[in-house]
Design a protein around this motif. Structure first.
Motif, PDB file in Angstrom:
ATOM      1  N   ILE A 103       0.843  -1.201   0.000  1.00  0.00           N
ATOM      2  CA  ILE A 103       0.000   0.000   0.000  1.00  0.00           C
ATOM      3  C   ILE A 103       0.878   1.251   0.000  1.00  0.00           C
ATOM      4  N   GLY A 104       1.941   1.215   0.786  1.00  0.00           N
ATOM      5  CA  GLY A 104       2.872   2.337   0.800  1.00  0.00           C
ATOM      6  C   GLY A 104       3.463   2.595  -0.570  1.00  0.00           C
ATOM      7  N   GLY A 105       3.775   1.526  -1.295  1.00  0.00           N
ATOM      8  CA  GLY A 105       4.307   1.672  -2.651  1.00  0.00           C
ATOM      9  C   GLY A 105       3.296   2.319  -3.592  1.00  0.00           C
ATOM     10  N   ARG A 106       2.017   1.958  -3.434  1.00  0.00           N
ATOM     11  CA  ARG A 106       0.993   2.582  -4.279  1.00  0.00           C
ATOM     12  C   ARG A 106       0.808   4.058  -3.938  1.00  0.00           C
ATOM     13  N   LEU A 107       0.943   4.389  -2.664  1.00  0.00           N
ATOM     14  CA  LEU A 107       0.873   5.797  -2.271  1.00  0.00           C
ATOM     15  C   LEU A 107       2.037   6.582  -2.883  1.00  0.00           C
ATOM     16  N   ASP A 108       3.214   5.947  -2.936  1.00  0.00           N
ATOM     17  CA  ASP A 108       4.369   6.590  -3.572  1.00  0.00           C
ATOM     18  C   ASP A 108       4.076   6.899  -5.039  1.00  0.00           C
ATOM     19  N   ARG A 109       3.441   5.949  -5.724  1.00  0.00           N
ATOM     20  CA  ARG A 109       3.127   6.158  -7.144  1.00  0.00           C
ATOM     21  C   ARG A 109       2.098   7.262  -7.326  1.00  0.00           C
ATOM     22  N   LEU A 110       1.168   7.396  -6.372  1.00  0.00           N
ATOM     23  CA  LEU A 110       0.199   8.499  -6.444  1.00  0.00           C
ATOM     24  C   LEU A 110       0.902   9.842  -6.326  1.00  0.00           C
ATOM     25  N   VAL A 111       1.905   9.895  -5.472  1.00  0.00           N
ATOM     26  CA  VAL A 111       2.692  11.135  -5.326  1.00  0.00           C
ATOM     27  C   VAL A 111       3.435  11.429  -6.626  1.00  0.00           C
TER      28      VAL A 111
END
Length: 519
Positions: free
Chosen positions: A67-75
């Motif tokens: 989930i943290g990785g997906r948040l990084d991609r959103l950024v």
């Protein structure tokens, strides 16, 4: 929503019971697969502290990293501020034991689709969380009522059915079981809405809204294929390019997984005590048995192996268009074709009665009505299919029997080519492809509304957002006319007397209401 429901909702909101769960409260997600991670991400971005739990040790931690990785991609894509991402990561807390979920205001379950597994989980959760904690299941195939049947307080239990991928797709079905309190359903609805989703209310019925109403989209295509009316590539093309659907049913089931789609169909059919309207397809069963499950195995209806050629739909070669046609009476849902023919320079003569297009050689071009060309011994009939928007459609299907002259068929093909359409000539199938599909979708949707599954507005919203239909089935039904739908299904019922195509009482009633024929 009925007046009683509206009053109950107003009362619930007045005492705060129906208000959305605030972002200061903890949300727990049990089950950390694709759906669990997606739901957790939605709650996290909405500002909640989220606790992740999985029965398998270590999975919750791995899910938090993903989930943290997906948040990084959103950024990286500019869809989330870095400071918001950092704050969200701090609020994401893997849990090693169910006891760590004790402070949750909402627990959403996304575990294995087995009734005993879910009942055991919620029985344990009920002993852990406070009595005002909302319990929700993301099940897509099991009964919400049955899951809640094992609970001491079933009134706080609801279905919150997200669609995959949960962070992207807006629809959430809020499902009330037999014992669900109105206040609990209202609170779940308000929470989903506060999370930026589009919730719809429905009762606990097999398939809920989307998986119930969508069955004909797959079933009618499979029936046409089984009757050798057309190949999968052609059926897909007609439903996309004439019907306006985003994907055809064969390519879509390859994407979903043939085993998954067939299992949902079988589950709904069995839950409705083998109602013929939901009957599974033998052709799809054989595909599943062969291990050709779609994209995930490299082969389904189509091949996805490297270098495989994509099958192309049947497209008729160029044909000469008639210089003049005669339009007899009103063409109903196809009336807009008249203007398109005139704009293409074809001379159109209007005469009373009939409801068909007269071709120069004496043949008749008719909108699909549930009959077949071979039934007309003294009159040459060419059928053409329904289109969502004839002006924007890029393909039209036509059909004729062996008794129809090649000249009449070529005139029909040339006529549609003259207005810029590709033409697919298919077998002499009653109701063709788009027409029978739309009629069945509208019929099943009308029946669902009349049985109290959901409101007409929520059914249409669910089908537009959940499966990307070009229009809600009830909206579409009203546009083409429920009398036309009832007549087409009645004709299909005569040719397939199994009950599958018998129009629902609500469809018949709507047809009478359109004509003001209510005594």
């Amino acid at each position: 929503m009925t007046a009683t429901d509206a009053a109950a909702e107003a009362a619930a909101q007045a005492d705060g019971a129906g208000a959305a769960i605030g972002p200061d409260r903890t949300v727990a997600v049990v089950g950390t697969g694709t759906m669990g991670q997606g739901i957790a991400q939605v709650a996290l971005v909405a500002g909640h502290r989220v606790r992740l739990y999985d029965a398998v040790p270590g999975r919750a931690e791995k899910a938090a990293e993903a989930i943290g990785g997906r948040l990084d991609r959103l950024v990286q894509k500019g869809r989330l501020e870095a400071v918001a991402r950092d704050a969200a990561r701090e609020r994401l807390l893997p849990a090693a034991d169910l006891a760590e979920l004790a402070d949750s205001a909402l627990v959403v379950e996304a575990v294995l689709e087995r009734l005993d597994v879910k009942q055991e989980l919620f029985t344990a959760l009920e002993k852990t969380v406070a009595e005002d904690c909302l319990l929700a299941t993301n099940t897509s195939s099991l009964s919400v009522t049955a899951i809640a049947g094992a609970l001491r307080l079933p009134g706080r239990f609801v279905g919150l059915h997200f669609f995959n991928p949960a962070p992207l797709l807006p629809l959430v079905e809020v499902v009330s079981g037999f014992a669900t309190d109105q206040a609990a359903a209202t609170r779940a609805y308000a929470t989903a809405k506060a999370w930026g989703k589009t919730p719809v209310r429905c009762s606990d019925t097999p398939g809920f809204i989307v998986n119930r109403v969508a069955r004909p989209f797959y079933a009618e295509a499979l029936r046409v294929y089984e009757e050798r009316g057309a190949d999968p590539a052609t059926i897909d093309a007609v439903l996309r390019e004439s019907g306006g659907f985003r994907m055809g049913p064969f390519e879509l089931t390859d994407l979903i997984g043939q085993d998954v789609n067939e299992a949902v169909t079988r589950s709904v059919w069995e839950s409705f005590f083998h109602d013929p309207k939901f009957m599974p397809s033998l052709a799809q069963r054989r595909l599943v048995e062969s291990g050709r499950l779609g994209r995930k195995t490299g082969q389904g209806w189509f091949s996805y192996e490297e270098g495989a050629e994509r099958p192309v739909p049947h497209t008729a070669p160029s044909a000469e268009a008639p210089e003049a046609i005669t339009v007899r009476g009103d063409l109903g849902p196809a009336e807009e074709l008249v203007e398109l023919f005139e704009e293409a320079g074809i001379k159109v003569r209007r005469k009373r009665g009939g409801g068909y297009i007269g071709l120069p050689g004496g043949g008749r071009l008719c909108l699909a009505d549930g009959e077949t060309s071979c039934e007309f011994y003294e009159q040459e009939i060419v059928y053409f299919d329904l289109a969502f928007d004839y002006a924007k459609a890029t393909r039209i299907a036509v059909s004729a029997s062996a008794t129809t002259s090649p000249e009449s068929l070529q005139q029909a093909v040339g006529l549609f080519q003259a207005i810029g359409k590709q033409v697919s000539v298919i077998g002499d199938i009653p109701g063709m492809i788009v027409a029978r599909t739309v009629a069945m979708l509208a019929d099943v949707a009308a029946d669902a509304v009349d049985r109290g599954v959901a409101s007409a507005e929520d059914v249409d919203t669910a089908m537009r957002l959940g499966v990307n239909y070009p229009a809600g089935p009830l909206e579409w039904g009203a546009e083409v006319g429920f009398q036309w739908i009832s007549d087409l299904l009645g004709s299909l019922h005569e040719r397939y007397p199994t009950g599958r195509y018998a129009p629902a009482l609500g469809t018949v009633r709507r047809g009478y209401e359109e004509n003001g024929d209510i005594r």
